[in-house]
Scaffold this motif. Structure first.
Motif, PDB file in Angstrom:
ATOM      1  N   ASN A 104       6.475  -6.282  -0.807  1.00 44.91           N
ATOM      2  CA  ASN A 104       5.804  -6.082   0.477  1.00 44.91           C
ATOM      3  C   ASN A 104       6.517  -6.827   1.595  1.00 44.91           C
ATOM      4  O   ASN A 104       6.831  -6.258   2.651  1.00 44.91           O
ATOM      5  CB  ASN A 104       4.354  -6.547   0.391  1.00 44.91           C
ATOM      6  CG  ASN A 104       3.494  -5.625  -0.451  1.00 44.91           C
ATOM      7  OD1 ASN A 104       2.856  -6.053  -1.391  1.00 44.91           O
ATOM      8  ND2 ASN A 104       3.481  -4.342  -0.136  1.00 44.91           N
ATOM      9  N   THR A 109       8.659  -1.924   0.139  1.00 48.60           N
ATOM     10  CA  THR A 109       7.524  -1.011   0.239  1.00 48.60           C
ATOM     11  C   THR A 109       7.554  -0.237   1.548  1.00 48.60           C
ATOM     12  O   THR A 109       7.249   0.962   1.591  1.00 48.60           O
ATOM     13  CB  THR A 109       6.205  -1.792   0.122  1.00 48.60           C
ATOM     14  OG1 THR A 109       6.202  -2.520  -1.105  1.00 48.60           O
ATOM     15  CG2 THR A 109       5.014  -0.848   0.134  1.00 48.60           C
ATOM     16  N   SER A 113       7.654   3.690   2.132  1.00 48.28           N
ATOM     17  CA  SER A 113       6.603   4.268   2.972  1.00 48.28           C
ATOM     18  C   SER A 113       7.187   5.103   4.101  1.00 48.28           C
ATOM     19  O   SER A 113       6.684   6.191   4.415  1.00 48.28           O
ATOM     20  CB  SER A 113       5.722   3.150   3.552  1.00 48.28           C
ATOM     21  OG  SER A 113       5.090   2.425   2.536  1.00 48.28           O
ATOM     22  N   TRP A 192      -2.830   7.827   3.862  1.00 49.58           N
ATOM     23  CA  TRP A 192      -1.860   7.460   2.829  1.00 49.58           C
ATOM     24  C   TRP A 192      -1.324   6.054   3.073  1.00 49.58           C
ATOM     25  O   TRP A 192      -1.186   5.252   2.146  1.00 49.58           O
ATOM     26  CB  TRP A 192      -0.719   8.477   2.824  1.00 49.58           C
ATOM     27  CG  TRP A 192       0.263   8.261   1.713  1.00 49.58           C
ATOM     28  CD1 TRP A 192       0.210   8.777   0.452  1.00 49.58           C
ATOM     29  CD2 TRP A 192       1.437   7.461   1.758  1.00 49.58           C
ATOM     30  NE1 TRP A 192       1.277   8.339  -0.283  1.00 49.58           N
ATOM     31  CE2 TRP A 192       2.055   7.524   0.490  1.00 49.58           C
ATOM     32  CE3 TRP A 192       2.040   6.683   2.752  1.00 49.58           C
ATOM     33  CZ2 TRP A 192       3.232   6.864   0.189  1.00 49.58           C
ATOM     34  CZ3 TRP A 192       3.217   6.007   2.455  1.00 49.58           C
ATOM     35  CH2 TRP A 192       3.793   6.109   1.185  1.00 49.58           C
ATOM     36  N   GLY A 195      -3.174   2.922   1.850  1.00 51.01           N
ATOM     37  CA  GLY A 195      -3.225   2.672   0.408  1.00 51.01           C
ATOM     38  C   GLY A 195      -4.560   3.121  -0.138  1.00 51.01           C
ATOM     39  O   GLY A 195      -5.582   2.465   0.054  1.00 51.01           O
ATOM     40  N   SER A 196      -4.582   4.267  -0.791  1.00 52.36           N
ATOM     41  CA  SER A 196      -5.857   4.834  -1.202  1.00 52.36           C
ATOM     42  C   SER A 196      -5.707   5.595  -2.514  1.00 52.36           C
ATOM     43  O   SER A 196      -4.657   6.182  -2.794  1.00 52.36           O
ATOM     44  CB  SER A 196      -6.382   5.781  -0.113  1.00 52.36           C
ATOM     45  OG  SER A 196      -7.574   6.424  -0.528  1.00 52.36           O
ATOM     46  N   THR A 262       4.080   3.548  -4.845  1.00 52.48           N
ATOM     47  CA  THR A 262       3.841   3.757  -3.419  1.00 52.48           C
ATOM     48  C   THR A 262       3.761   5.237  -3.089  1.00 52.48           C
ATOM     49  O   THR A 262       2.928   5.662  -2.274  1.00 52.48           O
ATOM     50  CB  THR A 262       4.955   3.090  -2.593  1.00 52.48           C
ATOM     51  OG1 THR A 262       4.997   1.689  -2.895  1.00 52.48           O
ATOM     52  CG2 THR A 262       4.713   3.270  -1.102  1.00 52.48           C
ATOM     53  N   THR A 265       0.073   6.360  -4.495  1.00 52.52           N
ATOM     54  CA  THR A 265      -1.166   5.823  -3.924  1.00 52.52           C
ATOM     55  C   THR A 265      -1.019   5.321  -2.490  1.00 52.52           C
ATOM     56  O   THR A 265      -2.013   4.964  -1.867  1.00 52.52           O
ATOM     57  CB  THR A 265      -1.673   4.644  -4.773  1.00 52.52           C
ATOM     58  OG1 THR A 265      -0.740   3.557  -4.685  1.00 52.52           O
ATOM     59  CG2 THR A 265      -1.833   5.052  -6.227  1.00 52.52           C
ATOM     60  N   GLY A 266       0.210   5.288  -1.983  1.00 51.75           N
ATOM     61  CA  GLY A 266       0.434   4.625  -0.719  1.00 51.75           C
ATOM     62  C   GLY A 266       0.663   3.133  -0.953  1.00 51.75           C
ATOM     63  O   GLY A 266       0.466   2.627  -2.062  1.00 51.75           O
ATOM     64  N   PRO A 267       1.064   2.407   0.070  1.00 47.97           N
ATOM     65  CA  PRO A 267       1.358   0.973  -0.080  1.00 47.97           C
ATOM     66  C   PRO A 267       0.074   0.143  -0.134  1.00 47.97           C
ATOM     67  O   PRO A 267      -0.446  -0.287   0.898  1.00 47.97           O
ATOM     68  CB  PRO A 267       2.183   0.650   1.173  1.00 47.97           C
ATOM     69  CG  PRO A 267       1.700   1.644   2.194  1.00 47.97           C
ATOM     70  CD  PRO A 267       1.344   2.899   1.436  1.00 47.97           C
ATOM     71  N   ILE A 268      -0.447  -0.099  -1.317  1.00 43.90           N
ATOM     72  CA  ILE A 268      -1.669  -0.897  -1.455  1.00 43.90           C
ATOM     73  C   ILE A 268      -1.329  -2.361  -1.163  1.00 43.90           C
ATOM     74  O   ILE A 268      -0.592  -3.000  -1.915  1.00 43.90           O
ATOM     75  CB  ILE A 268      -2.270  -0.744  -2.858  1.00 43.90           C
ATOM     76  CG1 ILE A 268      -2.596   0.730  -3.124  1.00 43.90           C
ATOM     77  CG2 ILE A 268      -3.530  -1.585  -2.998  1.00 43.90           C
ATOM     78  CD1 ILE A 268      -3.164   0.988  -4.505  1.00 43.90           C
ATOM     79  N   GLY A 319      -6.595  -0.202  -0.115  1.00 44.31           N
ATOM     80  CA  GLY A 319      -5.634  -1.061   0.567  1.00 44.31           C
ATOM     81  C   GLY A 319      -6.256  -1.968   1.606  1.00 44.31           C
ATOM     82  O   GLY A 319      -5.754  -3.070   1.864  1.00 44.31           O
TER      83      GLY A 319
END
Length: 343
Positions: A104, A109, A113, A192, A195-196, A262, A265-268, A319
């Motif tokens: 991160n 990430t 993204s 997205w 983070g979901s 990523t 789920t997206g960047p949690i 997220g």
């Protein structure tokens, strides 16, 4: 070394092993419990026997659709993404000997993204294209950060600073893409980026599942070498570790896992940042904490998703919940490192 000293060392190692096994077992049991909760809980709470029947292929009105189409993909996405984030974060922090050195903060990430957002709102693609673009962008980000941080000699502090700068630049690029995108594409990209696990579908999961099942065991098997790398370059080399080759394996494995997670789920936020320190605090030192870190990541993602779904009047993406947990710890860590003169 006399017998008493040897006995003292052996006893200490046994105690550390028992602690590691106990903590890992508890984390695994908690992860299983959260997985079950993800399948049972929702707008309608179904009996355990109905959920089992639906999972085994029996068609039950309402139950089969809710469990197999909505809850099971959501649970599996959280399970494998959480493990990937946890293992990758711990790997970077241990290998670079700095708690800030996680995907991160280093901008990895953000690189994945940015590529995913470009595919979603500019190219209007999804699925495999987004996954491939995320992996390529993550690897490219690592290479650029490494080259810019080399200077006359490699410096972990310089690498972290370059990574933070890279993250800021990529976040600005993401903001620009959102500004120039069509209005109807922005909500999907924002959802997205937060983070979901919402909208997870079974056909989206195979790349993530395969990546984790293939690469996580490699990192786990090399966990002893990872702990030796934490001692420093010279110490690791003197103990027979091929530092360059080993580091490349860890970097590639971690980047592939983090990029695939990523993309799914997206960047949690902050899962990769929190998992390693929590695992080390719980399991102690003396044994590789790759598995505990992965399990902590799983528990953080699944617990945060359940909190986001049911603890508030409105539902929040996972997220946002992990971000609320991680931001105070980041501030605390920065203050502690500043006091010690490490910044």
């Amino acid at each position: 070394m006399n017998n008493q000293s040897i006995q003292f060392i052996v006893t200490g190692r046994r105690q550390r092993r028992r602690r590691w096994i106990l903590v890992t077992g508890i984390l695994a049991i908690l992860a299983v419990g959260l997985c079950c909760a993800m399948l049972l809980l929702g707008n309608t709470i179904y009996p355990v026997k109905d959920v089992i029947r639906a999972l085994t292929g029996e068609q039950l009105k309402g139950v089969s659709f809710a469990v197999n189409t909505i809850r099971l993909p959501r649970m599996l996405a959280g399970l494998f993404a959480g493990f990937a984030f946890g293992v990758a974060g711990y790997t970077f922090q241990t290998m670079l000997r700095n708690p800030l050195a996680n995907p991160n903060v280093l901008g990895i990430t953000s690189g994945s993204s940015a590529a995913a957002v470009f595919c979603i709102i500019i190219l209007h693609t999804s699925g495999a294209v987004v996954s491939v673009a995320s992996v390529i962008a993550g690897l490219a980000t690592v290479i650029v950060i490494y080259l810019l941080s080399r200077g006359t000699s490699f410096s972990i502090g310089r690498l972290i600073l370059v990574g933070i700068g890279m993250q800021a630049m990529l976040d600005a690029l993401i903001s620009y893409l959102l500004l120039v995108s069509a209005e109807q594409d922005v909500p999907a990209a924002i959802r997205w980026l937060s983070g979901s696990l919402n909208g997870s579908q079974m056909h989206q999961l195979p790349p993530l599942v395969i990546t984790v099942l293939v690469l996580a065991p490699v990192v786990i098997l090399l966990g002893r070498h990872l702990d030796i790398l934490e001692l420093g370059e010279q110490s690791a080399s003197s103990l027979g570790v091929a530092t360059d080759k080993t580091r490349i394996v860890f970097i590639l494995g971690s980047v592939f896992m983090i990029a695939m997670a990523t993309a799914t789920t997206g960047p949690i936020a902050f899962v990769s940042f929190l998992s390693g320190p929590i695992a080390k605090r719980l399991a102690g030192v003396g044994f590789s904490n790759v598995i505990p870190a992965g399990l902590v990541g799983v528990n953080l993602v699944l617990a945060a998703d359940l909190i986001g779904q049911f603890a508030f009047e409105y539902r929040f993406p996972v997220g946002i919940i992990t971000g609320l947990l991680g931001a105070p710890y980041l501030i605390f860590l920065l203050i502690q490192m500043n006091r010690k003169g490490e910044l």
